[in-house]
Design a protein around this motif. Sequence first.
Motif, PDB file in Angstrom:
ATOM      1  N   SER A  33       0.814  -1.212   0.000  1.00 55.94           N
ATOM      2  CA  SER A  33       0.000   0.000   0.000  1.00 55.94           C
ATOM      3  C   SER A  33       0.853   1.271   0.000  1.00 55.94           C
ATOM      4  O   SER A  33       0.507   2.255  -0.646  1.00 55.94           O
ATOM      5  CB  SER A  33      -0.948   0.006   1.194  1.00 55.94           C
ATOM      6  N   VAL A  34       1.961   1.260   0.713  1.00 59.28           N
ATOM      7  CA  VAL A  34       2.833   2.438   0.759  1.00 59.28           C
ATOM      8  C   VAL A  34       3.485   2.654  -0.601  1.00 59.28           C
ATOM      9  O   VAL A  34       3.519   3.771  -1.123  1.00 59.28           O
ATOM     10  CB  VAL A  34       3.898   2.298   1.864  1.00 59.28           C
ATOM     11  N   LEU A  35       3.988   1.596  -1.197  1.00 54.24           N
ATOM     12  CA  LEU A  35       4.622   1.700  -2.507  1.00 54.24           C
ATOM     13  C   LEU A  35       3.624   2.186  -3.560  1.00 54.24           C
ATOM     14  O   LEU A  35       3.958   3.005  -4.419  1.00 54.24           O
ATOM     15  CB  LEU A  35       5.221   0.353  -2.919  1.00 54.24           C
ATOM     16  N   LYS A  36       2.380   1.719  -3.480  1.00 56.79           N
ATOM     17  CA  LYS A  36       1.343   2.173  -4.417  1.00 56.79           C
ATOM     18  C   LYS A  36       1.135   3.686  -4.298  1.00 56.79           C
ATOM     19  O   LYS A  36       1.001   4.382  -5.300  1.00 56.79           O
ATOM     20  CB  LYS A  36       0.019   1.455  -4.145  1.00 56.79           C
ATOM     21  N   ARG A  37       1.098   4.201  -3.061  1.00 54.55           N
ATOM     22  CA  ARG A  37       0.907   5.641  -2.858  1.00 54.55           C
ATOM     23  C   ARG A  37       2.087   6.435  -3.402  1.00 54.55           C
ATOM     24  O   ARG A  37       1.915   7.495  -4.003  1.00 54.55           O
ATOM     25  CB  ARG A  37       0.685   5.950  -1.379  1.00 54.55           C
TER      26      ARG A  37
END
Length: 121
Positions: free
Chosen positions: A110-114
């Motif tokens: 989720s962090v990498l997607k953001r």
Amino acid sequence: MAAVAQKDRNLLAVIGDEDSVTGLLLAGIGNVDKEGTRRNFLVVDNKTEQSRIEEAFQEFTTERKDIAILLINQHVADRIRPTVDKYEQAFPALLEIPSKDHPYDPSKDSVLKRVQKLFGD
């Protein structure tokens, strides 16, 4: 005021499988309050209910003001993915980590997607 709150965040927390949590506890991240009821870790196995994982996630991310970083096994994060994907706070920082039996998949992080969305990738 925000800086004061941040300086008090001095613990890591972990939600993960037994091997991951044990390794991190052996590395010294474990913390238990004086009553022995409030811990900064949760061991998750196949029998752990989704609601218990959600409770721990909420406790570590919203209720506890002493947690600076929350480590969560990616396969455990997948069990509560909608909650993880909604989390956008800077503190505690949320890091999805691999486990011995479940390799890291960057497409789920989720962090990498953001970050990718921020940079237009």
